[in-house]
Design an enzyme around this catalytic site. Structure first.
Site, PDB file in Angstrom:
ATOM      1  N   ASP A  30       0.852  -1.191   0.000  1.00 24.86           N
ATOM      2  CA  ASP A  30       0.000   0.000   0.000  1.00 24.86           C
ATOM      3  C   ASP A  30       0.888   1.241   0.000  1.00 24.86           C
ATOM      4  OD1 ASP A  30      -3.225   0.495   1.005  1.00 24.86           O
ATOM      5  OD2 ASP A  30      -1.819   2.192   1.088  1.00 24.86           O
ATOM      6  N   ASN A  85     -12.964  -3.245   2.587  1.00 25.32           N
ATOM      7  CA  ASN A  85     -13.886  -2.127   2.712  1.00 25.32           C
ATOM      8  C   ASN A  85     -14.839  -2.171   1.519  1.00 25.32           C
ATOM      9  OD1 ASN A  85     -12.613  -1.096   5.054  1.00 25.32           O
ATOM     10  ND2 ASN A  85     -11.062  -0.076   3.801  1.00 25.32           N
ATOM     11  N   GLN A  92     -14.176   2.495   1.588  1.00 26.07           N
ATOM     12  CA  GLN A  92     -13.590   2.155   0.283  1.00 26.07           C
ATOM     13  C   GLN A  92     -13.320   3.433  -0.505  1.00 26.07           C
ATOM     14  OE1 GLN A  92     -15.860  -0.618  -2.152  1.00 26.07           O
ATOM     15  NE2 GLN A  92     -14.154  -0.871  -3.598  1.00 26.07           N
ATOM     16  N   HIS A  98     -10.335  -5.255  -3.404  1.00 26.13           N
ATOM     17  CA  HIS A  98      -9.006  -5.561  -2.861  1.00 26.13           C
ATOM     18  C   HIS A  98      -9.124  -5.978  -1.403  1.00 26.13           C
ATOM     19  CE1 HIS A  98      -9.865  -1.271  -2.399  1.00 26.13           C
ATOM     20  NE2 HIS A  98      -9.178  -1.304  -1.269  1.00 26.13           N
ATOM     21  N   LEU A  99      -8.194  -6.866  -1.001  1.00 21.30           N
ATOM     22  CA  LEU A  99      -8.052  -7.260   0.387  1.00 21.30           C
ATOM     23  C   LEU A  99      -6.845  -6.521   0.950  1.00 21.30           C
ATOM     24  CD1 LEU A  99      -9.835  -9.553  -0.745  1.00 21.30           C
ATOM     25  CD2 LEU A  99      -8.502 -11.169   0.622  1.00 21.30           C
ATOM     26  N   HIS A 100      -7.014  -5.935   2.131  1.00 20.24           N
ATOM     27  CA  HIS A 100      -5.867  -5.367   2.853  1.00 20.24           C
ATOM     28  C   HIS A 100      -5.307  -6.449   3.769  1.00 20.24           C
ATOM     29  CE1 HIS A 100      -6.965  -0.958   2.268  1.00 20.24           C
ATOM     30  NE2 HIS A 100      -8.145  -1.521   2.041  1.00 20.24           N
TER      31      HIS A 100
END
Ligand code: AMP
Length: 112
Positions: A30, A85, A92, A98-100
């Protein structure tokens, strides 16, 4: 040019610190990390958010979690949090699913 920032990364139109990639998924650091480890796991298929998926996305959705396992195994990350999110009200900001993966510090519960 692709019309969302993650598609631009998938298409290699803009750079990212890519740490894993296969036919279905790409994962990269990120740009504005919220923990010492903050990795995004992103499907290459253009899916705006989790609530827009369907049965036909089952393989992709399962694969995303297995990629989380692959990455956390590789970097020997034992304790981590995975977050999706869904929608602006849930935080979001990029409308490509997407996965964090967050790790490297303690996390409160419930999340804020
Ligand atoms: P979300 O708020 O759940 O939509 O998460 C979007 C995430 O994408 C945020 O944590 C951003 O910091 C991250 N982000 C935005 N642009 C980039 C970029 N170019 N490279 C890497 N991460 C990004």
């Amino acid at each position: 040019m692709a019309d969302n920032i993650f598609l631009k990364i998938i298409n290699k139109e803009i750079p990212a610190e890519i740490i894993y990639e296969d036919d279905i998924t790409i994962a990269f650091n990120d740009i504005s990390p919220k923990a010492p480890t903050h990795i995004l796991v992103v499907p290459k298929k253009e899916i705006k958010k989790l609530s827009e998926t369907s049965k036909q996305d089952q393989e992709i959705l399962g694969h995303l979690l297995l990629v989380v396992k692959k990455i956390t195994d590789k970097y020997q990350i034992k304790d981590f949090r995975v977050i999706v999110n869904n929608g602006a009200g849930a935080g979001q900001t990029v409308f490509h699913l997407h996965l964090h993966i967050l790790a490297g510090r303690d996390f409160g519960w419930p999340p804020g």
